[in-house]
Design a protein around this motif. Sequence first.
Motif, PDB file in Angstrom:
ATOM      1  N   ARG A 102       0.829  -1.206   0.000  1.00 27.05           N
ATOM      2  CA  ARG A 102       0.000   0.000   0.000  1.00 27.05           C
ATOM      3  C   ARG A 102       0.863   1.254   0.000  1.00 27.05           C
ATOM      4  O   ARG A 102       0.445   2.297  -0.471  1.00 27.05           O
ATOM      5  CB  ARG A 102      -0.947   0.002   1.198  1.00 27.05           C
ATOM      6  CG  ARG A 102      -1.957  -1.123   1.138  1.00 27.05           C
ATOM      7  CD  ARG A 102      -2.795  -1.040  -0.124  1.00 27.05           C
ATOM      8  NE  ARG A 102      -3.756  -2.126  -0.188  1.00 27.05           N
ATOM      9  CZ  ARG A 102      -4.237  -2.602  -1.319  1.00 27.05           C
ATOM     10  NH1 ARG A 102      -3.869  -2.096  -2.476  1.00 27.05           N
ATOM     11  NH2 ARG A 102      -5.102  -3.584  -1.299  1.00 27.05           N
ATOM     12  N   ASP A 103       2.076   1.135   0.537  1.00 27.39           N
ATOM     13  CA  ASP A 103       3.030   2.237   0.561  1.00 27.39           C
ATOM     14  C   ASP A 103       4.398   1.589   0.702  1.00 27.39           C
ATOM     15  O   ASP A 103       4.609   0.798   1.625  1.00 27.39           O
ATOM     16  CB  ASP A 103       2.726   3.149   1.755  1.00 27.39           C
ATOM     17  CG  ASP A 103       3.746   4.252   1.946  1.00 27.39           C
ATOM     18  OD1 ASP A 103       4.589   4.479   1.057  1.00 27.39           O
ATOM     19  OD2 ASP A 103       3.712   4.885   3.012  1.00 27.39           O
ATOM     20  N   ASP A 104       5.327   1.899  -0.213  1.00 25.95           N
ATOM     21  CA  ASP A 104       6.628   1.247  -0.122  1.00 25.95           C
ATOM     22  C   ASP A 104       7.611   1.994   0.776  1.00 25.95           C
ATOM     23  O   ASP A 104       8.728   1.552   0.992  1.00 25.95           O
ATOM     24  CB  ASP A 104       7.242   0.968  -1.489  1.00 25.95           C
ATOM     25  CG  ASP A 104       7.512   2.202  -2.310  1.00 25.95           C
ATOM     26  OD1 ASP A 104       7.441   3.316  -1.766  1.00 25.95           O
ATOM     27  OD2 ASP A 104       7.803   2.049  -3.499  1.00 25.95           O
ATOM     28  N   GLY A 105       7.200   3.135   1.311  1.00 31.04           N
ATOM     29  CA  GLY A 105       8.033   3.859   2.253  1.00 31.04           C
ATOM     30  C   GLY A 105       9.225   4.568   1.637  1.00 31.04           C
ATOM     31  O   GLY A 105      10.087   5.058   2.337  1.00 31.04           O
ATOM     32  N   ILE A 106       9.284   4.619   0.314  1.00 28.43           N
ATOM     33  CA  ILE A 106      10.409   5.248  -0.374  1.00 28.43           C
ATOM     34  C   ILE A 106       9.925   6.537  -1.023  1.00 28.43           C
ATOM     35  O   ILE A 106       8.953   6.536  -1.762  1.00 28.43           O
ATOM     36  CB  ILE A 106      11.002   4.311  -1.455  1.00 28.43           C
ATOM     37  CG1 ILE A 106      11.476   3.014  -0.797  1.00 28.43           C
ATOM     38  CG2 ILE A 106      12.131   5.001  -2.204  1.00 28.43           C
ATOM     39  CD1 ILE A 106      11.855   1.937  -1.780  1.00 28.43           C
ATOM     40  N   THR A 123       6.571   4.393  -7.295  1.00 33.68           N
ATOM     41  CA  THR A 123       6.505   3.498  -6.139  1.00 33.68           C
ATOM     42  C   THR A 123       5.954   2.137  -6.558  1.00 33.68           C
ATOM     43  O   THR A 123       5.494   1.963  -7.687  1.00 33.68           O
ATOM     44  CB  THR A 123       5.586   4.081  -5.048  1.00 33.68           C
ATOM     45  OG1 THR A 123       4.243   4.044  -5.517  1.00 33.68           O
ATOM     46  CG2 THR A 123       5.988   5.495  -4.673  1.00 33.68           C
ATOM     47  N   HIS A 124       6.019   1.224  -5.625  1.00 37.95           N
ATOM     48  CA  HIS A 124       5.472  -0.120  -5.858  1.00 37.95           C
ATOM     49  C   HIS A 124       4.093  -0.271  -5.237  1.00 37.95           C
ATOM     50  O   HIS A 124       3.595  -1.381  -5.101  1.00 37.95           O
ATOM     51  CB  HIS A 124       6.427  -1.174  -5.292  1.00 37.95           C
ATOM     52  CG  HIS A 124       7.773  -1.163  -5.929  1.00 37.95           C
ATOM     53  ND1 HIS A 124       7.984  -1.544  -7.227  1.00 37.95           N
ATOM     54  CD2 HIS A 124       8.973  -0.774  -5.450  1.00 37.95           C
ATOM     55  CE1 HIS A 124       9.258  -1.417  -7.522  1.00 37.95           C
ATOM     56  NE2 HIS A 124       9.890  -0.942  -6.458  1.00 37.95           N
ATOM     57  N   ALA A 125       3.478   0.847  -4.839  1.00 40.62           N
ATOM     58  CA  ALA A 125       2.143   0.799  -4.236  1.00 40.62           C
ATOM     59  C   ALA A 125       1.178   0.105  -5.199  1.00 40.62           C
ATOM     60  O   ALA A 125       1.183   0.360  -6.401  1.00 40.62           O
ATOM     61  CB  ALA A 125       1.653   2.202  -3.909  1.00 40.62           C
ATOM     62  N   GLY A 126       0.382  -0.806  -4.658  1.00 38.48           N
ATOM     63  CA  GLY A 126      -0.569  -1.561  -5.461  1.00 38.48           C
ATOM     64  C   GLY A 126      -0.026  -2.902  -5.939  1.00 38.48           C
ATOM     65  O   GLY A 126      -0.775  -3.755  -6.405  1.00 38.48           O
TER      66      GLY A 126
END
Length: 122
Positions: free
Chosen positions: A49-53, A59-62
């Motif tokens: 949901r959130d990659d923190g980057i 991002t890789h969200a999703g």
Amino acid sequence: MVAAAAVSTVPLPASAVLHVGDIYGFWRPPDGGRIEIHPCGDMICGHIRDDGIDDGKPTHAGHLLLQALHYQGALTWAGGTVRNPRDNRAYRAKLRLMNGNQLKLTGCAWIFCGSQVWTRIE
């Protein structure tokens, strides 16, 4: 099955009795970010949901991180895959609910395995 999806994501006391549905909710891996574990049919899946980057890159969200894990008993799920969001390679996955606030993910390629402990997020 709908009732199981409504399980609270509030951290549980370490002494609490654990149930299969306690795995649902949001978890933080050691490198940051936020993973949501949820039911998908009679299995469980997990999405980033959130990659923190926050480096300006996509991002890789999703991203579907965990797929098709089946309950094996003893608060352990296996038989599915974990996908590396950087290259989309799939590895055998196993999840074990260690207590109400910690979840151990093990990913294996052939005989080589690595593990991470995730922490529940409120």
